[in-house]
Design a protein around this motif. Structure first.
Motif, PDB file in Angstrom:
ATOM      1  N   ARG A  24      -2.529   3.666  11.870  1.00  0.00           N
ATOM      2  CA  ARG A  24      -3.692   4.481  12.205  1.00  0.00           C
ATOM      3  C   ARG A  24      -4.803   4.274  11.166  1.00  0.00           C
ATOM      4  O   ARG A  24      -5.973   4.127  11.503  1.00  0.00           O
ATOM      5  N   VAL A  43       0.956   5.652  -1.039  1.00  0.00           N
ATOM      6  CA  VAL A  43       0.354   6.887  -1.553  1.00  0.00           C
ATOM      7  C   VAL A  43       1.487   7.897  -1.743  1.00  0.00           C
ATOM      8  O   VAL A  43       2.390   8.004  -0.896  1.00  0.00           O
ATOM      9  N   GLY A 102      -5.292   6.716   0.743  1.00  0.00           N
ATOM     10  CA  GLY A 102      -5.018   5.395   1.322  1.00  0.00           C
ATOM     11  C   GLY A 102      -6.302   4.719   1.782  1.00  0.00           C
ATOM     12  O   GLY A 102      -6.529   3.535   1.517  1.00  0.00           O
ATOM     13  N   ALA A 103      -7.152   5.472   2.443  1.00  0.00           N
ATOM     14  CA  ALA A 103      -8.419   4.909   2.930  1.00  0.00           C
ATOM     15  C   ALA A 103      -9.275   4.438   1.766  1.00  0.00           C
ATOM     16  O   ALA A 103      -9.861   3.347   1.822  1.00  0.00           O
ATOM     17  N   GLY A 107      -2.711  12.097   3.463  1.00  0.00           N
ATOM     18  CA  GLY A 107      -3.586  12.806   4.392  1.00  0.00           C
ATOM     19  C   GLY A 107      -4.878  13.329   3.777  1.00  0.00           C
ATOM     20  O   GLY A 107      -5.577  14.129   4.380  1.00  0.00           O
ATOM     21  N   VAL A 128       0.865  -1.193   0.000  1.00  0.00           N
ATOM     22  CA  VAL A 128       0.000   0.000   0.000  1.00  0.00           C
ATOM     23  C   VAL A 128       0.897   1.237   0.000  1.00  0.00           C
ATOM     24  O   VAL A 128       1.745   1.393   0.879  1.00  0.00           O
ATOM     25  N   ARG A 135      -8.420   2.451  11.881  1.00  0.00           N
ATOM     26  CA  ARG A 135      -9.625   3.258  11.642  1.00  0.00           C
ATOM     27  C   ARG A 135     -10.606   2.522  10.727  1.00  0.00           C
ATOM     28  O   ARG A 135     -11.813   2.651  10.862  1.00  0.00           O
ATOM     29  N   ARG A 162       5.412   2.254  11.117  1.00  0.00           N
ATOM     30  CA  ARG A 162       4.560   2.868  10.091  1.00  0.00           C
ATOM     31  C   ARG A 162       3.304   3.443  10.754  1.00  0.00           C
ATOM     32  O   ARG A 162       2.192   2.917  10.593  1.00  0.00           O
ATOM     33  N   GLY A 217      -7.123  11.015   2.325  1.00  0.00           N
ATOM     34  CA  GLY A 217      -8.038   9.886   2.198  1.00  0.00           C
ATOM     35  C   GLY A 217      -7.768   8.968   1.020  1.00  0.00           C
ATOM     36  O   GLY A 217      -8.576   8.092   0.725  1.00  0.00           O
TER      37      GLY A 217
HETATM   38  C1  LIG Z   1       0.167   4.703   4.851  1.00  0.00           C
HETATM   39  C2  LIG Z   1      -0.235   5.548   3.668  1.00  0.00           C
HETATM   40  C3  LIG Z   1      -0.556   4.601   2.504  1.00  0.00           C
HETATM   41  C4  LIG Z   1      -1.488   6.340   4.023  1.00  0.00           C
HETATM   42  O1  LIG Z   1      -1.916   7.022   2.883  1.00  0.00           O
HETATM   43  P1  LIG Z   1      -2.836   8.353   3.002  1.00  0.00           P
HETATM   44  O2  LIG Z   1      -3.442   8.596   1.677  1.00  0.00           O
HETATM   45  O3  LIG Z   1      -2.087   9.443   3.638  1.00  0.00           O
HETATM   46  O4  LIG Z   1      -3.974   7.808   3.961  1.00  0.00           O
HETATM   47  P2  LIG Z   1      -5.232   8.584   4.518  1.00  0.00           P
HETATM   48  O5  LIG Z   1      -5.176  10.023   4.135  1.00  0.00           O
HETATM   49  O6  LIG Z   1      -6.427   7.814   4.094  1.00  0.00           O
HETATM   50  O7  LIG Z   1      -5.073   8.388   6.084  1.00  0.00           O
HETATM   51  C5  LIG Z   1      -3.841   8.605   6.690  1.00  0.00           C
HETATM   52  C6  LIG Z   1      -4.039   8.678   8.159  1.00  0.00           C
HETATM   53  O8  LIG Z   1      -2.775   8.702   8.766  1.00  0.00           O
HETATM   54  C7  LIG Z   1      -2.648   9.903   9.504  1.00  0.00           C
HETATM   55  N1  LIG Z   1      -1.264  10.262   9.455  1.00  0.00           N
HETATM   56  C8  LIG Z   1      -0.593  10.879   8.471  1.00  0.00           C
HETATM   57  N2  LIG Z   1       0.703  10.988   8.799  1.00  0.00           N
HETATM   58  C9  LIG Z   1       0.823  10.444  10.020  1.00  0.00           C
HETATM   59  C10 LIG Z   1       1.905  10.255  10.911  1.00  0.00           C
HETATM   60  N3  LIG Z   1       3.130  10.641  10.574  1.00  0.00           N
HETATM   61  N4  LIG Z   1       1.684   9.656  12.088  1.00  0.00           N
HETATM   62  C11 LIG Z   1       0.445   9.222  12.419  1.00  0.00           C
HETATM   63  N5  LIG Z   1      -0.624   9.359  11.617  1.00  0.00           N
HETATM   64  C12 LIG Z   1      -0.429   9.966  10.441  1.00  0.00           C
HETATM   65  C13 LIG Z   1      -3.571  10.849   8.866  1.00  0.00           C
HETATM   66  O9  LIG Z   1      -3.905  11.885   9.758  1.00  0.00           O
HETATM   67  C14 LIG Z   1      -4.747   9.934   8.584  1.00  0.00           C
HETATM   68  O10 LIG Z   1      -5.466   9.591   9.712  1.00  0.00           O
HETATM   69  P3  LIG Z   1      -6.801  10.387  10.143  1.00  0.00           P
HETATM   70  O11 LIG Z   1      -7.575  10.621   8.911  1.00  0.00           O
HETATM   71  O12 LIG Z   1      -7.449   9.448  11.099  1.00  0.00           O
HETATM   72  O13 LIG Z   1      -6.310  11.654  10.769  1.00  0.00           O
HETATM   73  C15 LIG Z   1       0.876   6.548   3.260  1.00  0.00           C
HETATM   74  O14 LIG Z   1       1.218   7.303   4.404  1.00  0.00           O
HETATM   75  C16 LIG Z   1       2.125   5.897   2.687  1.00  0.00           C
HETATM   76  O15 LIG Z   1       2.188   5.611   1.497  1.00  0.00           O
HETATM   77  N6  LIG Z   1       3.157   5.657   3.528  1.00  0.00           N
HETATM   78  C17 LIG Z   1       4.432   5.092   3.100  1.00  0.00           C
HETATM   79  C18 LIG Z   1       4.300   3.638   2.705  1.00  0.00           C
HETATM   80  C19 LIG Z   1       3.639   2.806   3.794  1.00  0.00           C
HETATM   81  O16 LIG Z   1       3.914   2.933   4.970  1.00  0.00           O
HETATM   82  N7  LIG Z   1       2.758   1.908   3.346  1.00  0.00           N
HETATM   83  C20 LIG Z   1       2.064   1.003   4.223  1.00  0.00           C
HETATM   84  C21 LIG Z   1       2.774  -0.305   4.203  1.00  0.00           C
HETATM   85  S1  LIG Z   1       2.086  -1.392   5.424  1.00  0.00           S
END
Ligand SMILES: CC(C)(COP(=O)(O)OP(=O)(O)OC[C@H]1O[C@@H](n2cnc3c(N)ncnc32)[C@H](O)[C@@H]1OP(=O)(O)O)[C@@H](O)C(=O)NCCC(=O)NCCS
Length: 148
Positions: A125, A83, A93-94, A89, A81, A129, A120, A91
């Motif tokens: 989170r 983004v 990923g969601a 941030g 997964v 959720r 991660r 949505g």
């Molecule tokens: C994990 C990931 C896919 C989330 O994508 P995204 O599009 O930002 O996801 P969303 O916007 O749907 O939700 C992210 C949530 O994380 C929260 N968030 C963002 N950065 C954060 C951080 N550093 N610490 C804690 N929470 C965090 C956001 O606030 C949101 O939660 P909320 O809506 O309850 O406030 C993205 O951060 C990513 O690509 N990370 C790097 C790769 C990775 O870790 N992949 C997962 C492998 S298991």
């Protein structure tokens, strides 16, 4: 203003999708390298479904849903997964994970698993959720001597 996120299933690896994944995969981990042949295999494989998310038409995220039958039922796994850093941030990923859950459920998955390192924070989170609950199990990995 939150942009609308559109999630689609990849049936063919076009140049546009290849370029997007080339940009996204290194953001998953430092060791994730782009391999076009491997991506073609993912798209063509019966057990794997590559989903991408678009915001304002551009690919901003991806994941892979894997489904396989076992004697105990049809199992599903969500992997890789990611983004785009600039689109986090909002949505994306969601939307991706929800689409994978809907697809897995509609195809009869008995369980849908994923793993995530404790570091991660954003991913954990997000998964909690969306209703994922931690299992009390040990995660093992065997690295074949030939793999390094
Ligand atoms: C994990 C990931 C896919 C989330 O994508 P995204 O599009 O930002 O996801 P969303 O916007 O749907 O939700 C992210 C949530 O994380 C929260 N968030 C963002 N950065 C954060 C951080 N550093 N610490 C804690 N929470 C965090 C956001 O606030 C949101 O939660 P909320 O809506 O309850 O406030 C993205 O951060 C990513 O690509 N990370 C790097 C790769 C990775 O870790 N992949 C997962 C492998 S298991």
């Amino acid at each position: 203003v939150t942009e609308t996120v559109v999630v689609e299933q990849v049936d063919e690896l076009t140049q546009e999708l290849g370029d997007a994944l080339r940009r996204l995969l290194p953001q998953l981990s430092a060791s994730a390298t782009f391999d076009a042949d491997l991506l073609h295999r993912v798209v063509e494989h019966e057990a794997s479904t590559l989903l991408v998310a678009r915001v304002a038409g551009s690919v901003r995220g991806a994941l892979t849903l894997v489904m396989y039958p076992l004697p105990t039922g049809i199992r599903a796994h969500i992997d890789d997964v990611v983004v785009d850093e600039e689109a986090r941030g909002q949505g994306v990923g969601a939307a991706l994970v929800r689409a994978a859950l809907d697809l897995a459920e509609s195809r009869g998955a008995r369980t849908i698993d994923l793993t995530s390192r404790p570091s991660r924070a954003a991913a954990i989170r997000l998964y909690e959720r969306l209703g994922f609950v931690r299992r009390d199990s040990n995660l093992y990995r065997y690295l074949p001597p030939s793999s390094s």
